[in-house]
Design a protein around this motif. Structure first.
Motif, PDB file in Angstrom:
ATOM      1  N   GLU A 156       0.840  -1.187  -0.025  1.00  8.26           N
ATOM      2  CA  GLU A 156      -0.122   0.080  -0.156  1.00  8.26           C
ATOM      3  C   GLU A 156       0.975   1.368   0.101  1.00  8.26           C
ATOM      4  O   GLU A 156       0.596   2.238  -0.655  1.00  8.26           O
ATOM      5  CB  GLU A 156      -1.038   0.092   1.082  1.00  8.26           C
ATOM      6  CG  GLU A 156      -1.918  -1.082   1.197  1.00  8.26           C
ATOM      7  CD  GLU A 156      -2.959  -1.144   2.451  1.00  8.26           C
ATOM      8  OE1 GLU A 156      -2.584  -0.306   3.296  1.00  8.26           O
ATOM      9  OE2 GLU A 156      -3.578  -2.166   2.435  1.00  8.26           O
ATOM     10  N   GLU A 157       1.831   1.248   0.815  1.00 13.74           N
ATOM     11  CA  GLU A 157       2.939   2.311   0.820  1.00 13.74           C
ATOM     12  C   GLU A 157       3.530   2.427  -0.486  1.00 13.74           C
ATOM     13  O   GLU A 157       3.550   3.802  -1.165  1.00 13.74           O
ATOM     14  CB  GLU A 157       3.951   2.176   2.084  1.00 13.74           C
ATOM     15  CG  GLU A 157       4.910   3.185   1.835  1.00 13.74           C
ATOM     16  CD  GLU A 157       4.402   4.753   2.508  1.00 13.74           C
ATOM     17  OE1 GLU A 157       5.068   5.750   2.243  1.00 13.74           O
ATOM     18  OE2 GLU A 157       3.275   4.555   3.154  1.00 13.74           O
ATOM     19  N   ARG A 160       1.115   4.324  -2.832  1.00 17.29           N
ATOM     20  CA  ARG A 160       0.801   5.483  -2.722  1.00 17.29           C
ATOM     21  C   ARG A 160       1.938   6.421  -3.264  1.00 17.29           C
ATOM     22  O   ARG A 160       1.624   7.398  -3.739  1.00 17.29           O
ATOM     23  CB  ARG A 160       0.677   5.848  -1.093  1.00 17.29           C
ATOM     24  CG  ARG A 160      -0.649   5.415  -0.599  1.00 17.29           C
ATOM     25  CD  ARG A 160      -0.779   5.989   0.975  1.00 17.29           C
ATOM     26  NE  ARG A 160       0.121   5.336   1.911  1.00 17.29           N
ATOM     27  CZ  ARG A 160      -0.296   4.361   2.469  1.00 17.29           C
ATOM     28  NH1 ARG A 160      -1.531   3.658   2.432  1.00 17.29           N
ATOM     29  NH2 ARG A 160       0.521   3.816   3.376  1.00 17.29           N
ATOM     30  N   SER A 161       2.900   5.861  -3.098  1.00 12.70           N
ATOM     31  CA  SER A 161       4.249   6.744  -3.808  1.00 12.70           C
ATOM     32  C   SER A 161       4.288   6.472  -5.049  1.00 12.70           C
ATOM     33  O   SER A 161       4.405   7.816  -5.825  1.00 12.70           O
ATOM     34  CB  SER A 161       5.620   6.117  -3.190  1.00 12.70           C
ATOM     35  OG  SER A 161       5.647   6.269  -1.750  1.00 12.70           O
ATOM     36  N   HIS A 210      10.403   9.200  -1.740  1.00 14.93           N
ATOM     37  CA  HIS A 210      10.386   7.926  -1.045  1.00 14.93           C
ATOM     38  C   HIS A 210      10.723   6.572  -1.772  1.00 14.93           C
ATOM     39  O   HIS A 210      11.113   5.646  -1.373  1.00 14.93           O
ATOM     40  CB  HIS A 210       9.047   7.530  -0.287  1.00 14.93           C
ATOM     41  CG  HIS A 210       8.791   8.504   0.639  1.00 14.93           C
ATOM     42  ND1 HIS A 210       7.833   9.558   0.491  1.00 14.93           N
ATOM     43  CD2 HIS A 210       8.827   8.543   2.349  1.00 14.93           C
ATOM     44  CE1 HIS A 210       7.551  10.251   1.525  1.00 14.93           C
ATOM     45  NE2 HIS A 210       8.095   9.826   2.537  1.00 14.93           N
TER      46      HIS A 210
END
Length: 282
Positions: A156-157, A160-161, A210
């Protein structure tokens, strides 16, 4: 050709046991031209002496040389050392083919042994050997001591990035887990590993701060296994893969990390997943 026996192409074909179609092709490429051609009817005529050249052509062909190589070998201007070199090259190719087929035969025997010992259904895990091309990916920083239950959070991270980077529908793209330590294929008691979560990039994007953009190197040989699993669940696929490697004489290559590629998620919340383990012959 006075005093020398000559044969029409049909007669020469019967004598040599070589089809007329092949003789015409050899004439076309200059490998074996007729001794003469009747200017009125176009009939091809061959001599007894040409049987020797044709026999040598067939002998070289039986050794696996190409027609181009045979033409060179029959040319009186080609040094004998060069002919020897062509034959040694063909010898090396055949040795490599024998080794490849012997390995395939061992895999067939191992599969037959498994069927006879345990039985097998169509739903069993099938392992394939293949190469992997270099791949451009966006990845999150390496995560140390990560439990498999944390993978959905990192997926999920990553999504998002990728969305912030302007990539549309990143959740539909394959997601990768790179096991940085080849020990990831072991059965650790605490079920934690050092991994990197990544996603192949289908287009040029300006990535989020990120993320890291890099190219994963090509893998010359991996043992690949397709299965269904959940990132946070327990799966026996790697155990099956390890058993297959042991039975077929392969070991994990230490040059690159193991990979798992998670494809689209089905309605049952399971991913179609491919395990890719770099291997080498033990």
């Amino acid at each position: 050709m006075e005093g020398e026996a000559v044969f029409k192409i049909s007669e020469f074909s019967r004598l040599s046991q070589v089809s007329m179609k092949t003789l015409r092709y050899y004439d076309q490429i200059g490998l074996l031209k007729p001794a003469s051609i009747d200017p009125f009817n176009g009939y091809r005529y061959y001599t007894t002496e040409q049987l020797f050249r044709l026999n040598r052509i067939l002998a070289y062909k039986d050794l696996g040389l190409t027609l181009e190589q045979i033409a060179q070998a029959l040319d009186v201007q080609i040094p004998l050392a060069e002919v020897r070199g062509m034959l040694r090259l063909k010898q090396a190719e055949i040795h490599a083919l024998i080794e490849q087929e012997s390995t395939r035969l061992a895999r067939i025997e191992a599969r037959l042994h498994l069927i006879e010992r345990e039985g097998e259904t169509q739903s069993g895990h099938d392992v394939a050997l293949k190469s992997i091309k270099a791949l451009r990916v966006a990845s999150l920083p390496t995560c140390a001591n990560l439990s498999s239950s944390h993978l959905p959070f990192f997926f999920e991270e990553l999504n998002r990035s990728l969305s912030r980077s302007g990539l549309s529908e990143p959740a539909t793209l394959p997601h990768m887990v790179l096991w940085q330590d080849t020990g990831a294929c072991r059965d650790d008691q605490d079920d934690t590993f050092d991994v990197e979560v990544a996603c192949p990039l289908p287009e040029q994007v300006s990535v989020d701060a990120h993320l890291t953009i890099r190219t994963l190197p090509a893998l010359p040989l991996v043992a690949s296994l397709m299965h269904e699993c959940q990132p946070h669940g327990t799966c026996t696929a790697l155990l099956d893969l390890g058993r297959w490697m042991e039975q077929n004489g392969y070991t994990i290559s230490l040059s690159q990390p193991c990979r798992e590629v998670y494809f689209a998620k089905g309605e049952n919340q399971f991913y179609v997943t491919e395990a890719q383990i770099p291997v080498e012959k033990g």
